[in-house]
Design a protein around this motif. Structure first.
Motif, PDB file in Angstrom:
ATOM      1  N   ASP A  98       0.887  -1.302  -0.478  1.00 17.80           N
ATOM      2  CA  ASP A  98       0.334  -0.061   0.197  1.00 17.80           C
ATOM      3  C   ASP A  98       0.612   1.061   0.083  1.00 17.80           C
ATOM      4  O   ASP A  98       0.645   2.272  -0.847  1.00 17.80           O
ATOM      5  N   ALA A  99       1.831   1.114   0.387  1.00 20.29           N
ATOM      6  CA  ALA A  99       3.057   2.311   0.596  1.00 20.29           C
ATOM      7  C   ALA A  99       3.324   2.310  -0.454  1.00 20.29           C
ATOM      8  O   ALA A  99       3.301   3.658  -1.388  1.00 20.29           O
ATOM      9  N   MET A 100       3.649   1.751  -1.584  1.00 18.45           N
ATOM     10  CA  MET A 100       4.427   1.106  -2.731  1.00 18.45           C
ATOM     11  C   MET A 100       3.651   1.842  -3.208  1.00 18.45           C
ATOM     12  O   MET A 100       4.053   2.768  -4.389  1.00 18.45           O
ATOM     13  N   ILE A 101       2.156   1.429  -3.339  1.00 21.21           N
ATOM     14  CA  ILE A 101       0.828   2.070  -4.368  1.00 21.21           C
ATOM     15  C   ILE A 101       0.646   3.448  -4.354  1.00 21.21           C
ATOM     16  O   ILE A 101       0.752   4.175  -5.028  1.00 21.21           O
ATOM     17  N   ARG A 102       0.883   4.383  -2.728  1.00 22.89           N
ATOM     18  CA  ARG A 102       0.786   5.623  -2.279  1.00 22.89           C
ATOM     19  C   ARG A 102       1.906   6.401  -3.086  1.00 22.89           C
ATOM     20  O   ARG A 102       1.537   7.329  -3.683  1.00 22.89           O
ATOM     21  N   ARG A 103       3.258   6.076  -3.232  1.00 19.02           N
ATOM     22  CA  ARG A 103       3.573   6.172  -3.869  1.00 19.02           C
ATOM     23  C   ARG A 103       4.013   6.734  -5.171  1.00 19.02           C
ATOM     24  O   ARG A 103       4.342   7.514  -5.878  1.00 19.02           O
ATOM     25  N   LEU A 104       3.374   5.069  -5.811  1.00 15.86           N
ATOM     26  CA  LEU A 104       3.812   5.518  -7.095  1.00 15.86           C
ATOM     27  C   LEU A 104       1.943   6.156  -7.584  1.00 15.86           C
ATOM     28  O   LEU A 104       2.270   7.101  -8.773  1.00 15.86           O
ATOM     29  N   ALA A 105       1.508   6.638  -6.811  1.00 18.65           N
ATOM     30  CA  ALA A 105      -0.126   7.267  -7.467  1.00 18.65           C
ATOM     31  C   ALA A 105       0.207   8.613  -7.584  1.00 18.65           C
ATOM     32  O   ALA A 105      -0.147   9.484  -7.707  1.00 18.65           O
ATOM     33  N   ALA A 106       1.424   9.398  -6.281  1.00 16.06           N
ATOM     34  CA  ALA A 106       2.018  10.727  -6.055  1.00 16.06           C
ATOM     35  C   ALA A 106       2.662  10.575  -7.816  1.00 16.06           C
ATOM     36  O   ALA A 106       3.016  12.146  -8.506  1.00 16.06           O
ATOM     37  N   LEU A 107       3.301   9.902  -8.626  1.00 15.77           N
ATOM     38  CA  LEU A 107       4.308   9.974 -10.049  1.00 15.77           C
ATOM     39  C   LEU A 107       3.133  10.570 -10.842  1.00 15.77           C
ATOM     40  O   LEU A 107       2.058  10.474 -11.079  1.00 15.77           O
TER      41      LEU A 107
END
Length: 165
Positions: A98-107
């Motif tokens: 989930d943390a990685m998906i949040r980081r990806l979502a910010a791109l």
């Protein structure tokens, strides 16, 4: 290959791909459903291609890159997740994902698409360039910028964690 066979065999992979791409399971479901409905209408032509899955995956990428303007009309009011009884105890793995998906979502969208096509779908730069409709150098630039952003985010997260402990 019949369309029903294709959907039965490839829909789970398309859903995983779209979920990583959009960072929203509900949006991935909508995106894949829309793409498969359009693919069904053209299946006679698509099924005769050398790589029909690559074509359908490209349709998913194109749909993702154009979904933002439609998102305002279709934003759900609540997140609907899987039933609690279906989840195992993978809390750490889930939190990390989930943390990685949040980081990806910010791109930005194109950076996210390039990173997902490279590291999730495992495509080389030339195929990513074809899928995104740009040059290979642009793909490399997008991925480089995205990775730099992700590194900064990970470093910031690490420092914030160390300060709280």
């Amino acid at each position: 290959m019949e369309f029903g066979e294709y959907v039965a065999g490839r829909r789970p992979a398309l859903m995983r791909f779209a979920t990583v791409l959009t960072c929203q399971p509900w949006l991935a479901e909508d995106l894949v459903s829309d793409v498969l409905s359009r693919a069904f209408e053209r299946w006679d032509r698509i099924s005769r291609m050398d790589q029909p899955h690559a074509y359908v995956r490209r349709m998913v990428v194109n749909e993702y890159l154009s979904w933002r303007r439609r998102l305002a009309r279709t934003t759900p009011r609540a997140d609907v997740g899987p039933a609690a009884g279906q989840l195992g105890d993978g809390a750490d793995e889930r939190a990390e994902r989930d943390a990685m998906i949040r980081r990806l979502a910010a791109l930005p969208r194109k950076q996210r698409a390039a990173v997902v096509l490279r590291y999730y779908a495992g495509l080389p730069d030339a195929e990513i360039a074809v899928e995104l409709g740009c040059r290979v150098t642009t793909v490399r630039s997008q991925i480089s910028r995205a990775l730099a952003t992700l590194r900064i985010d990970l470093t910031a997260d690490r420092h914030a964690y160390q300060e709280t402990t």
